[in-house]
Design a protein around this motif. Structure first.
Motif, PDB file in Angstrom:
ATOM      1  N   ILE A 157       0.863  -1.306   0.009  1.00 48.43           N
ATOM      2  CA  ILE A 157       0.040  -0.079  -0.036  1.00 48.43           C
ATOM      3  C   ILE A 157       0.869   1.292  -0.160  1.00 48.43           C
ATOM      4  N   GLU A 158       2.018   1.201   0.628  1.00 46.66           N
ATOM      5  CA  GLU A 158       2.863   2.528   0.864  1.00 46.66           C
ATOM      6  C   GLU A 158       3.412   2.770  -0.657  1.00 46.66           C
ATOM      7  N   THR A 159       3.689   1.811  -1.364  1.00 45.34           N
ATOM      8  CA  THR A 159       4.182   1.939  -2.803  1.00 45.34           C
ATOM      9  C   THR A 159       3.029   2.072  -3.653  1.00 45.34           C
ATOM     10  N   HIS A 160       2.096   1.275  -3.760  1.00 45.64           N
ATOM     11  CA  HIS A 160       1.089   1.422  -4.697  1.00 45.64           C
ATOM     12  C   HIS A 160      -0.306   2.020  -4.446  1.00 45.64           C
ATOM     13  N   GLY A 161      -0.305   2.342  -3.251  1.00 43.21           N
ATOM     14  CA  GLY A 161      -1.849   2.933  -2.948  1.00 43.21           C
ATOM     15  C   GLY A 161      -2.873   1.976  -2.645  1.00 43.21           C
ATOM     16  N   LEU A 162      -4.043   2.395  -2.531  1.00 38.96           N
ATOM     17  CA  LEU A 162      -5.175   1.699  -2.198  1.00 38.96           C
ATOM     18  C   LEU A 162      -5.849   1.010  -3.369  1.00 38.96           C
ATOM     19  N   SER A 163      -5.836   1.708  -4.699  1.00 39.64           N
ATOM     20  CA  SER A 163      -6.534   1.309  -5.507  1.00 39.64           C
ATOM     21  C   SER A 163      -6.544  -0.058  -5.983  1.00 39.64           C
ATOM     22  N   GLU A 164      -5.131  -0.606  -5.695  1.00 35.39           N
ATOM     23  CA  GLU A 164      -4.861  -2.100  -6.020  1.00 35.39           C
ATOM     24  C   GLU A 164      -5.015  -3.072  -5.081  1.00 35.39           C
ATOM     25  N   ALA A 165      -5.115  -2.694  -3.780  1.00 32.85           N
ATOM     26  CA  ALA A 165      -4.922  -3.277  -2.534  1.00 32.85           C
ATOM     27  C   ALA A 165      -6.295  -4.150  -2.092  1.00 32.85           C
ATOM     28  N   PHE A 166      -7.515  -3.943  -2.614  1.00 32.12           N
ATOM     29  CA  PHE A 166      -8.753  -4.256  -2.061  1.00 32.12           C
ATOM     30  C   PHE A 166      -8.480  -5.941  -1.894  1.00 32.12           C
ATOM     31  N   GLN A 167      -8.165  -6.601  -2.820  1.00 29.96           N
ATOM     32  CA  GLN A 167      -7.985  -8.072  -2.867  1.00 29.96           C
ATOM     33  C   GLN A 167      -7.097  -8.525  -1.905  1.00 29.96           C
ATOM     34  N   LEU A 168      -5.891  -7.671  -1.838  1.00 33.34           N
ATOM     35  CA  LEU A 168      -4.928  -8.311  -0.768  1.00 33.34           C
ATOM     36  C   LEU A 168      -5.307  -8.162   0.613  1.00 33.34           C
ATOM     37  N   LEU A 169      -6.226  -6.938   0.915  1.00 32.52           N
ATOM     38  CA  LEU A 169      -6.633  -6.736   2.535  1.00 32.52           C
ATOM     39  C   LEU A 169      -7.619  -7.650   2.719  1.00 32.52           C
TER      40      LEU A 169
END
Length: 544
Positions: free
Chosen positions: A432-444
């Motif tokens: 998230i620190e590198t790529h932000g939240l837009s791509e993180a939903f599936q990982l969260l």
């Protein structure tokens, strides 16, 4: 009764259906039986109906009394603390409103908090208040995701109620012991009788429950009737062996490789490949090792691949599907199946004694890297190998398509699930620190709840950055919803500074700042509500 009614009652037989037909057609079209046509026909019909009604009611014989229901069973668990019982009533009274889209307001979504409340109540071992059982069953009826936790909390009295109301019959199918013939797992005769005579769903439930208690006994029960089961039933029964899978299951699974059903053979092969010490895993390792090697003659050591040229009968018996899907090359299809079924411990010895990180970092010749790394990803997930998962995930700061093994977010999510909760949280926080939240939903979605502090801080910081960028919070509604349910309630105090409406930059979307303030207000309110819920469920300390 009037004289006219008495006369009609004496002269007319009790032809109820004929009277109903006359009333439907109208007396203009059909004269009531025993009456003259004309203006008095409607009155005559009504008198006849009244007399027939009295006759029908008076002629009813008393029904045999129904057996009185047995009293509801006792629930030995401790009762809820009063504050928690009141909270449950509020949560169950909330119903999701019509979808309005866009702005949600600052009020928490109580129905989304109910699953966490049930999980916490079950962890403390509380019994459900009897008066709350109907609403609890109604909530579980409308949301299948609530059923396991809701029925566990509702306890034996919910099953008692479910037998009295057809709307709640789902509880009898979903809850352990809900079926009328479900035996005690300590009753061998009852288990055998249900296995031989029960319905398919009852037998699956029985096998699953027995497998969790005594894996060997469940497998022995299945072996007794295996040859006479239908193919589709064999597949479902075989799938139940995933729980508690171990080396003792290998002989049975090895025999299942010769099953008449291709799907059964494939499932048996998949289960065997999850046992690195199995004979099938060893056979796959020999095949895969013949296809993958390191070429040391190049300037940089490089992995070279020679995919299989055919899928022979022995490979098919071991679960390799010969026919490739549309658009997929046969050789790459066969190679992927061999590699994913090969124990990952094969590769360090085969590829020069290298560690998983070093192996994944090696270049792969002739465009085979994607296929090879994807197969290693599937193997790491199947074998629950954390070391290989870390190697294939790479650093979270790597570019989206530049990871050493897993490229897609779906692959990364599956690999993350093999790591412990702390490692998952740290890796996703770095992502998230590198790529932000837009791509993180599936990982969260694969991270443990409540989120560990590093992950919680990364999510809050990323939301703050998104707010400062001037975009609408609706773009992050999925992450915001996860944060409401997954952030540690202690994070609420850190969010207070985000509640004020900041000055909007010139290039910001109109009104975005106020929307963000409202979204953060809802998040803070929800976190504090979750904290209060957990405090209410905590057992009271005995007085000193």
């Amino acid at each position: 009764m009037s004289r006219t009614t008495a006369t009609v009652a004496a002269s007319l037989p009790d032809h109820w259906e004929e009277l109903v037909t006359t009333a439907l057609l109208g007396t203009d079209r059909r004269t009531p039986p025993g009456a003259a046509p004309g203006p008095r026909a409607p009155s005559a019909l009504l008198d006849a109906v009244a007399a027939a009604t009295v006759r029908r009611r008076a002629g009813l014989r008393p029904a045999r009394p129904a057996e009185r229901p047995r009293p509801a069973p006792e629930d030995p668990r401790p009762p809820l603390p009063p504050a928690a019982a009141r909270r449950l009533a509020v949560l169950l009274a909330d119903r999701p409103g019509a979808s309005g889209g866009g702005r949600r307001g600052a009020s928490p979504d109580l129905m989304e908090l109910l699953p966490q409340w049930l999980q916490a109540a079950n962890a403390h071992g509380y019994a459900a208040p009897p008066h709350a059982l109907p609403a609890l069953l109604d909530a579980a009826r409308g949301r299948t995701d609530l059923r396991p936790a809701a029925l566990r909390f509702a306890g034996p009295r919910a099953l008692w109620l479910a037998r009295l109301n057809p709307d709640w019959r789902f509880a009898l199918r979903a809850a352990p012991g809900g079926g009328p013939s479900a035996p005690d797992l300590r009753d061998p005769q009852g288990i055998r009788r249900l296995w031989q005579e029960g319905l398919f769903a009852e037998r699956v439930t029985l096998l699953t429950a027995l497998r969790s208690r005594d894996a060997a006994a469940a497998r022995a029960l299945l072996e007794e009737t295996w040859a006479t089961e239908r193919a589709e039933d064999r597949l479902m029964f075989l799938d139940s062996l995933r729980a508690g899978l171990g080396p003792d299951d290998e002989p049975f699974l090895e025999r299942a490789l010769a099953d008449r059903s291709r799907n059964v053979r494939a499932t048996a092969a998949e289960l065997l490949s999850a046992l690195p010490a199995s004979a099938l895993a060893a056979r796959m390792a020999v095949r895969a090792a013949a296809c993958v090697a390191v070429d040391r003659t190049r300037d940089v050591p490089t992995i070279v691949v020679e995919a299989p040229h055919e899928c022979d009968a022995a490979m098919e018996r071991d679960g390799v599907a010969a026919k490739a899907p549309a658009g997929r090359g046969e050789r790459s299809w066969w190679l992927g199946q061999l590699v994913e079924a090969t124990p990952l411990g094969t590769w360090p010895g085969r590829l020069g004694g290298r560690t998983p990180e070093e192996i994944v970092a090696l270049p792969v010749a002739d465009g085979w890297q994607g296929e090879l790394h994807a197969a290693w990803c599937r193997a790491a997930v199947r074998q629950r190998d954390a070391a290989w998962s870390c190697a294939l995930l790479g650093e979270p700061s790597a570019p989206e398509a530049g990871g050493p093994g897993a490229v897609s977010l779906a692959e990364r999510a599956r690999l993350l699930a093999t790591l412990d909760a702390g490692e998952r949280a740290v890796w996703v926080a770095g992502f998230i620190e590198t790529h932000g939240l837009s791509e993180a939903f599936q990982l969260l979605g694969v991270c443990a709840v409540p989120w560990a502090p590093p992950l919680g801080r990364a999510v809050v910081d990323a939301l703050n950055i998104a707010r400062d960028a001037g975009s609408y919070p609706w773009s992050f509604s999925g992450v915001m919803g996860l944060a409401e349910r997954c952030l540690d309630p202690s994070e609420a105090s850190r969010l207070d500074a985000l509640l004020a409406i900041p000055d909007e930059p010139e290039d910001a979307a109109p009104g975005a700042a106020s929307y963000w303030s409202e979204a953060f207000q809802r998040l803070v309110t929800t976190l504090r509500l979750r904290g209060a819920m957990l405090a209410e469920l905590a057992p009271e300390e005995p007085a000193p």
